[in-house]
Design an enzyme around this catalytic site. Structure first.
Site, PDB file in Angstrom:
ATOM      1  N   GLU A 107       4.840 -25.474   7.747  1.00 36.61           N
ATOM      2  CA  GLU A 107       5.372 -25.867   9.072  1.00 36.61           C
ATOM      3  C   GLU A 107       4.300 -25.789  10.163  1.00 36.61           C
ATOM      4  O   GLU A 107       4.583 -25.441  11.307  1.00 36.61           O
ATOM      5  CB  GLU A 107       6.581 -24.998   9.443  1.00 36.61           C
ATOM      6  CG  GLU A 107       7.742 -25.124   8.481  1.00 36.61           C
ATOM      7  CD  GLU A 107       8.919 -25.878   9.051  1.00 36.61           C
ATOM      8  OE1 GLU A 107       8.823 -26.375  10.179  1.00 36.61           O
ATOM      9  OE2 GLU A 107       9.935 -25.961   8.347  1.00 36.61           O
TER      10      GLU A 107
ATOM     11  N   GLN B 219       0.827  -1.207   0.000  1.00 39.93           N
ATOM     12  CA  GLN B 219       0.000   0.000   0.000  1.00 39.93           C
ATOM     13  C   GLN B 219       0.865   1.263   0.000  1.00 39.93           C
ATOM     14  O   GLN B 219       0.570   2.231  -0.707  1.00 39.93           O
ATOM     15  CB  GLN B 219      -0.927   0.007   1.225  1.00 39.93           C
ATOM     16  CG  GLN B 219      -2.023   1.051   1.188  1.00 39.93           C
ATOM     17  CD  GLN B 219      -3.075   0.745   0.128  1.00 39.93           C
ATOM     18  OE1 GLN B 219      -3.216  -0.395  -0.299  1.00 39.93           O
ATOM     19  NE2 GLN B 219      -3.814   1.761  -0.300  1.00 39.93           N
TER      20      GLN B 219
END
Length: 391
Positions: A369, A342
């Site tokens: 994970e 942004q």
């Protein structure tokens, strides 16, 4: 306590310089080509990065897990794919062999793995077995003095590179009937050299991100390896896998922190140099506050993995700290990637921008994970609370 030793400060500075001078300038090139640059992996091996947390007697650098995490964090600032190649190469590839391997197994595989001349993978995940490892369908049966392995694996990192030498495969090696009549699978780990007939790395996945990281599904058809390729005790595959994941989450959390820091650095650089209406956009409070929050997230993520790593090295319980670090870090990386995009505006949406790469890469940090939901399950159990399913 988070102070680093002079040796650790030098390591972090050296890897950071390597990341900025060698990895970053080529990151867009090999991300676009979707290939792992083996020359860069070789340079990382020459720096000793793959051998950091292993004893000198075994060919390692004699450092510890904090040092590994510092290297992973520094690399992840500029390229998550390169960082995860190191993180998975050590945590999922080398560590199970180091922890549970016999002397002959170590002598065969560790020298090249610790030097970065070879890579290893960890074949756990299947179509119906990932977080639920008990659902594993891959089987291994003894036929004389050989294991015969059949099954498929999914999303296996470092499993199909030209230098991948071995994959640790989890497989059902038997069943036991409990007192209540239910059946419990016996899960074991077996080392499968990648040149074994019947072992095949299927075409690489077309992923949203981590384009440089090597990830394949695997097919094992009548794969025969010696009985001595059993890694650790028979039936201890699940327990050993849990230890592997606990340790791996600490380094993975460091990767997340590095990604969050990389987004912060890019947003800060742009906010200082981009002028609108005659002044840098960073002088606008809205932009400045957004970047300040990015700094908070990156700092929290760093402190979280440091705490977990210190406890791991000290031999203290660290399961909860590892899960918290992974959860905090992955959310920090994802939030910082969104905010950095942004801040950079249109430039942040160009694939050649490091921010765009982090935006694509960071979502997997909330999945790999152990998903964020799995981390919450771990933490509720560590707190002594039952999860929704009563376990």
């Amino acid at each position: 306590m988070t102070e680093l030793t002079p040796e650790q400060e030098r390591l972090r500075a050296d890897v950071r310089a390597f990341a900025d001078e060698v990895v970053a300038p080529r990151a867009y090139e090999y991300d676009t080509e979707r290939r792992l640059p083996l020359d860069i992996i070789g340079q990382m091996g020459d720096m000793g990065l793959f051998g950091l947390p292993f004893p000198v007697a075994d060919g390692g650098q004699g450092r510890d897990y904090v040092d590994l995490c510092l290297a992973v964090e520094a690399l992840a600032r500029v390229d998550q794919s390169i960082a995860v190649t190191l993180e998975a190469g050590v945590g999922l590839g080398i560590m199970p062999i180091f922890r549970h391997g016999t002397d002959p197994q170590k002598q065969r595989f560790l020298p090249d793995l610790l030097a970065g001349r070879a890579l290893a993978g960890f074949g756990l995940t299947e179509a119906e077995a990932g977080s639920d490892a008990g659902a594993t369908k891959t089987t291994a049966r003894l036929d004389g003095a050989e294991w015969v392995i059949d099954g498929t694996k999914q999303f296996i990192t470092n499993s199909g590179t030209p230098i991948t030498s071995v994959v640790t495969v989890t497989a059902v090696t038997g069943e036991h009937r409990r007192g209540d009549g239910s059946v419990k699978k016996e899960l074991s780990s077996i080392l499968v050299p990648t040149d074994t007939p019947g072992f095949r790395a299927e075409p690489a996945y077309d992923k949203v991100g981590w384009h440089t990281s090597d990830t394949h599904p695997l097919t094992l058809t009548d794969v025969r390896v010696p009985e001595s390729n059993l890694l650790g005790e028979r039936g201890r595959g699940f327990a050993n896998f849990l230890q592997t994941l606990d340790e791996g989450r600490v380094a993975f959390a460091a990767l997340c922190a590095g990604a969050a820091l990389g987004c912060l650095e890019e947003a800060l650089r742009y906010a200082r140099s981009r002028n609108v209406f005659g002044r840098p956009i960073g002088s606008n409070q809205y932009v400045a506050f957004k970047i300040a929050r990015m700094q908070v997230r990156a700092h929290q993520a760093h402190l979280a993995w440091m705490d977990a790593a210190r406890k791991l090295v000290a031999g203290e319980p660290f399961k909860a700290e590892a899960s918290m670090a992974k959860l905090i870090g992955s959310e920090a990386a994802m939030d910082n990637a969104r905010d950095a995009t942004q801040v950079l505006g249109g430039y942040g949406f160009l694939n050649e921008s490091p921010v765009a790469r982090h935006y694509r890469d960071s979502k997997i940090l909330e999945i790999g994970e152990g998903t964020s939901e799995v981390q919450l399950m771990v933490l509720t159990r560590e707190l002594g609370l039952a999860t929704a399913d009563g376990r």
